[in-house]
Design a protein around this motif. Structure first.
Motif, PDB file in Angstrom:
ATOM      1  N   GLY A  26      -3.120   0.688 -17.918  1.00 54.56           N
ATOM      2  CA  GLY A  26      -1.856   0.865 -18.620  1.00 54.56           C
ATOM      3  C   GLY A  26      -1.678   2.258 -19.180  1.00 54.56           C
ATOM      4  N   GLY A  27      -0.533   2.455 -19.824  1.00 55.24           N
ATOM      5  CA  GLY A  27      -0.290   3.728 -20.485  1.00 55.24           C
ATOM      6  C   GLY A  27       0.272   4.807 -19.591  1.00 55.24           C
ATOM      7  N   ILE A  28       0.669   4.464 -18.355  1.00 52.80           N
ATOM      8  CA  ILE A  28       1.277   5.443 -17.456  1.00 52.80           C
ATOM      9  C   ILE A  28       2.587   4.882 -16.919  1.00 52.80           C
ATOM     10  CG2 ILE A  28      -0.942   6.461 -16.808  1.00 52.80           C
ATOM     11  CD1 ILE A  28      -0.735   4.972 -14.136  1.00 52.80           C
ATOM     12  N   THR A  29       3.475   5.794 -16.525  1.00 46.75           N
ATOM     13  CA  THR A  29       4.801   5.418 -16.040  1.00 46.75           C
ATOM     14  C   THR A  29       5.069   6.100 -14.706  1.00 46.75           C
ATOM     15  OG1 THR A  29       5.648   5.207 -18.294  1.00 46.75           O
ATOM     16  CG2 THR A  29       7.273   5.488 -16.534  1.00 46.75           C
ATOM     17  N   GLN A  30       5.584   5.342 -13.740  1.00 45.92           N
ATOM     18  CA  GLN A  30       5.879   5.920 -12.431  1.00 45.92           C
ATOM     19  C   GLN A  30       7.199   6.681 -12.457  1.00 45.92           C
ATOM     20  OE1 GLN A  30       7.383   4.016  -8.447  1.00 45.92           O
ATOM     21  NE2 GLN A  30       5.177   3.589  -8.579  1.00 45.92           N
ATOM     22  N   LEU A  31       7.160   7.915 -11.928  1.00 40.29           N
ATOM     23  CA  LEU A  31       8.375   8.704 -11.743  1.00 40.29           C
ATOM     24  C   LEU A  31       9.057   8.332 -10.433  1.00 40.29           C
ATOM     25  CD1 LEU A  31       7.581  12.398 -12.784  1.00 40.29           C
ATOM     26  CD2 LEU A  31       9.161  10.810 -13.883  1.00 40.29           C
ATOM     27  N   PHE A  32       8.266   8.331  -9.349  1.00 41.27           N
ATOM     28  CA  PHE A  32       8.780   7.943  -8.041  1.00 41.27           C
ATOM     29  C   PHE A  32       7.601   7.605  -7.154  1.00 41.27           C
ATOM     30  CE2 PHE A  32       7.827  12.412  -7.559  1.00 41.27           C
ATOM     31  CZ  PHE A  32       7.429  12.574  -6.244  1.00 41.27           C
ATOM     32  N   SER A  33       7.897   6.994  -6.013  1.00 44.82           N
ATOM     33  CA  SER A  33       6.837   6.604  -5.079  1.00 44.82           C
ATOM     34  C   SER A  33       7.237   6.974  -3.655  1.00 44.82           C
ATOM     35  CB  SER A  33       6.577   5.099  -5.156  1.00 44.82           C
ATOM     36  OG  SER A  33       7.678   4.377  -4.620  1.00 44.82           O
ATOM     37  N   SER A  93       0.842  -1.196   0.000  1.00 42.87           N
ATOM     38  CA  SER A  93       0.000   0.000   0.000  1.00 42.87           C
ATOM     39  C   SER A  93       0.876   1.244   0.000  1.00 42.87           C
ATOM     40  CB  SER A  93      -0.912   0.001   1.230  1.00 42.87           C
ATOM     41  OG  SER A  93      -1.713  -1.163   1.278  1.00 42.87           O
ATOM     42  N   TYR A  94       0.845   1.973  -1.094  1.00 44.01           N
ATOM     43  CA  TYR A  94       1.686   3.165  -1.202  1.00 44.01           C
ATOM     44  C   TYR A  94       1.139   4.073  -2.298  1.00 44.01           C
ATOM     45  CZ  TYR A  94       3.555   0.697  -5.258  1.00 44.01           C
ATOM     46  OH  TYR A  94       3.666   0.030  -6.448  1.00 44.01           O
ATOM     47  N   GLY A  95       1.646   5.275  -2.359  1.00 39.81           N
ATOM     48  CA  GLY A  95       1.271   6.207  -3.397  1.00 39.81           C
ATOM     49  C   GLY A  95       2.445   6.492  -4.316  1.00 39.81           C
ATOM     50  N   GLY A  96       2.138   6.835  -5.566  1.00 36.93           N
ATOM     51  CA  GLY A  96       3.184   7.151  -6.520  1.00 36.93           C
ATOM     52  C   GLY A  96       2.806   8.351  -7.365  1.00 36.93           C
ATOM     53  N   PHE A  97       3.775   8.832  -8.143  1.00 36.79           N
ATOM     54  CA  PHE A  97       3.570   9.980  -9.032  1.00 36.79           C
ATOM     55  C   PHE A  97       3.874   9.529 -10.455  1.00 36.79           C
ATOM     56  CE2 PHE A  97       4.053  11.643  -4.861  1.00 36.79           C
ATOM     57  CZ  PHE A  97       3.199  12.734  -4.809  1.00 36.79           C
ATOM     58  N   TYR A  98       2.945   9.819 -11.365  1.00 38.85           N
ATOM     59  CA  TYR A  98       2.958   9.205 -12.679  1.00 38.85           C
ATOM     60  C   TYR A  98       2.885  10.217 -13.818  1.00 38.85           C
ATOM     61  CZ  TYR A  98       2.109   4.840 -10.213  1.00 38.85           C
ATOM     62  OH  TYR A  98       2.234   3.752  -9.384  1.00 38.85           O
ATOM     63  N   THR A  99       3.512   9.839 -14.948  1.00 35.01           N
ATOM     64  CA  THR A  99       3.367  10.535 -16.221  1.00 35.01           C
ATOM     65  C   THR A  99       2.704   9.568 -17.196  1.00 35.01           C
ATOM     66  OG1 THR A  99       5.496   9.753 -17.054  1.00 35.01           O
ATOM     67  CG2 THR A  99       5.484  11.835 -15.831  1.00 35.01           C
ATOM     68  N   VAL A 100       2.300  10.072 -18.343  1.00 37.94           N
ATOM     69  CA  VAL A 100       1.826   9.173 -19.397  1.00 37.94           C
ATOM     70  C   VAL A 100       3.042   8.547 -20.066  1.00 37.94           C
ATOM     71  CG1 VAL A 100      -0.324  10.409 -19.810  1.00 37.94           C
ATOM     72  CG2 VAL A 100       1.755  11.078 -21.054  1.00 37.94           C
ATOM     73  N   GLU A 101       2.863   7.351 -20.606  1.00 44.82           N
ATOM     74  CA  GLU A 101       3.959   6.682 -21.303  1.00 44.82           C
ATOM     75  C   GLU A 101       4.443   7.554 -22.460  1.00 44.82           C
ATOM     76  OE1 GLU A 101       2.962   2.793 -22.599  1.00 44.82           O
ATOM     77  OE2 GLU A 101       3.054   1.911 -20.591  1.00 44.82           O
ATOM     78  N   GLY A 102       5.762   7.624 -22.596  1.00 47.30           N
ATOM     79  CA  GLY A 102       6.338   8.433 -23.663  1.00 47.30           C
ATOM     80  C   GLY A 102       6.550   9.871 -23.297  1.00 47.30           C
ATOM     81  N   SER A 103       6.173  10.264 -22.099  1.00 43.62           N
ATOM     82  CA  SER A 103       6.381  11.640 -21.659  1.00 43.62           C
ATOM     83  C   SER A 103       7.881  11.953 -21.611  1.00 43.62           C
ATOM     84  CB  SER A 103       5.770  11.851 -20.275  1.00 43.62           C
ATOM     85  OG  SER A 103       6.198  13.083 -19.730  1.00 43.62           O
ATOM     86  N   PRO A 104       8.280  13.186 -21.975  1.00 45.86           N
ATOM     87  CA  PRO A 104       9.693  13.563 -21.872  1.00 45.86           C
ATOM     88  C   PRO A 104      10.141  13.780 -20.433  1.00 45.86           C
ATOM     89  CG  PRO A 104       8.376  15.437 -22.593  1.00 45.86           C
ATOM     90  CD  PRO A 104       7.467  14.240 -22.599  1.00 45.86           C
ATOM     91  N   ILE A 105       9.205  13.740 -19.492  1.00 46.75           N
ATOM     92  CA  ILE A 105       9.550  13.925 -18.078  1.00 46.75           C
ATOM     93  C   ILE A 105      10.016  12.593 -17.511  1.00 46.75           C
ATOM     94  CG2 ILE A 105       8.673  14.560 -15.795  1.00 46.75           C
ATOM     95  CD1 ILE A 105       6.618  16.329 -17.222  1.00 46.75           C
ATOM     96  N   THR A 106      11.293  12.514 -17.189  1.00 44.34           N
ATOM     97  CA  THR A 106      11.851  11.277 -16.648  1.00 44.34           C
ATOM     98  C   THR A 106      12.676  11.506 -15.392  1.00 44.34           C
ATOM     99  OG1 THR A 106      13.818  11.474 -18.055  1.00 44.34           O
ATOM    100  CG2 THR A 106      11.943  10.213 -18.933  1.00 44.34           C
ATOM    101  N   GLU A 107      12.992  12.766 -15.061  1.00 41.58           N
ATOM    102  CA  GLU A 107      13.813  13.078 -13.899  1.00 41.58           C
ATOM    103  C   GLU A 107      13.358  14.402 -13.304  1.00 41.58           C
ATOM    104  OE1 GLU A 107      17.605  15.275 -15.957  1.00 41.58           O
ATOM    105  OE2 GLU A 107      17.654  13.084 -15.842  1.00 41.58           O
ATOM    106  N   PRO A 108      13.796  14.721 -12.068  1.00 40.73           N
ATOM    107  CA  PRO A 108      13.309  15.925 -11.391  1.00 40.73           C
ATOM    108  C   PRO A 108      13.447  17.207 -12.213  1.00 40.73           C
ATOM    109  CG  PRO A 108      14.464  14.536  -9.836  1.00 40.73           C
ATOM    110  CD  PRO A 108      14.662  13.904 -11.181  1.00 40.73           C
TER     111      PRO A 108
END
Length: 366
Positions: A219-226, A130-145
């Motif tokens: 699907g279709g989303i990518t986790q940045l961090f949790s 049980s945890y929370g995360g922060f997500y972008t859509v797949e293919g987003s240019p956002i990959t780091e802080p």
């Protein structure tokens, strides 16, 4: 609808402090009326009545404790549902309710604003289930802080846990305070968060529990961090009481804590399907016009410490964080000024740490 939520956004570096100050001022304004109500109200059952905010379609640990019969001197009175931690602790601080719960960083800020409150037991956190995360859509240019400078993040409320975690992740990524100030927060109700992300109204969104699970299934989303990637297994929130209420009604607070601690322990050691069945029964029996759609997504108590015992680092982390960010004077508080485990049976020697809800040794269920 193109980015219509932006008027409700605030800059990241400013929101948490404003939220806490608002709570503190409200507490001052109603201090007299709250003080007059500090003596516990006794119900027809002869037990002390504790007013509280609930959560739609979910069962809180105090509600579970009441259903399991773990309270001896306490009965609960539901007064409505909370939209989030800041509202919950504001209600408790001003006397609209008798206890409330929120993220510990917000509680430290509330204490710093002058509200005489004390945390008495942890009630939520993050673990491997049980945890929370922060997500972008797949293919987003956002990959780091650094990619978030000038971008937006959807959160469920301002001045709460998500804001602290975002700022910590950005800081660990090497961003300066000025750069972090360029990251914009947008308030998005959890039920709409996934849709808002997929429609491009925000660049990143916070998701947790059932909303995260459903989004990942599609699907279709990518986790940045949790949450767990930052702090691992960690308890984030506690229930608070006003200090004067504690002073005038110590037996009531003691009973609340021991009963809630045992309910948490019950959820920690009981098979998941049995917990879900109990939650379903409670929701269906309380007559609030809810459904039980969220229950199948319950995975764990999310608190790893037996019975919700508060660890010093769970308070100290946010004191240190606020000092580092310049929002709290150094040495203004120590963790002992903010929390106590005095009444928790898993901390005061009443029960062994590996005991179950009735004090007997027990194995943790899968």
């Amino acid at each position: 609808m193109p980015r219509t939520l932006r008027p409700h956004a605030r800059r990241l570096a400013r929101t948490a402090l404003r939220a806490a100050v608002t709570v503190g001022l409200a507490a001052v304004l109603v201090a007299c009326s709250a003080a007059s109500a500090e003596e516990a109200v006794v119900g027809e059952s002869g037990k002390a009545v504790l007013r509280y905010d609930g959560s739609v379609g979910q069962v809180t640990f105090p509600e579970l404790a009441a259903d399991l019969g773990y309270y001896e001197r306490v009965e609960l009175e539901w007064v409505g549902d909370s939209t989030g931690g800041p509202q919950s602790i504001q209600a408790a601080a001003t006397g609209s309710t008798d206890f409330g719960g929120a993220f510990n960083g917000a509680i430290v800020k509330l204490k710093a604003s002058g509200s005489p409150i004390t945390s008495v037991i942890s009630y939520y956190g993050s673990d491997e289930l049980s945890y929370g995360g922060f997500y972008t859509v797949e293919g987003s240019p956002i990959t780091e802080p650094r990619d978030l400078v000038g971008k937006s993040i959807g959160v469920n409320t301002l001045g709460a846990q998500s804001e602290f975690l975002i700022r910590e992740w950005l800081s660990r990524g090497g961003l300066t305070a000025e750069e972090i100030d360029q990251v914009e927060l947008v308030v998005v109700p959890p039920v709409n968060a996934e849709q808002v992300l997929r429609e491009g109204q925000v660049d990143v969104v916070g998701l947790s529990r059932v909303f995260q699970d459903k989004a990942l299934e599609r699907g279709g989303i990518t986790q940045l961090f949790s949450e767990t990637s930052l702090y691992g297994n960690f308890s984030y929130g506690t229930y608070i009481f006003r200090d004067e209420y504690v002073e005038k009604n110590p037996e009531v607070v003691e009973d609340f804590v021991q009963g809630t601690a045992r309910a948490i322990r019950w959820a920690q050691v009981t098979p998941v399907e049995e917990v879900r069945a109990r939650y379903t029964k409670i929701i269906e029996g309380r007559g609030r016009g809810e459904n039980t759609d969220l229950v199948p997504y319950w995975k764990s108590a999310s608190i790893t410490a037996p019975g919700g015992v508060i660890a010093e680092e769970e308070i100290a982390t946010w004191i240190d964080w606020l000092v580092r960010e310049g929002e709290l004077e150094k040495d203004r508080f120590s963790p002992d000024d903010i929390y106590t485990n005095e009444h928790n049976p898993y901390a005061n020697g009443t029960y062994a740490k590996d005991a179950g809800p009735d004090g007997e040794p027990v194995e943790v269920a899968p």
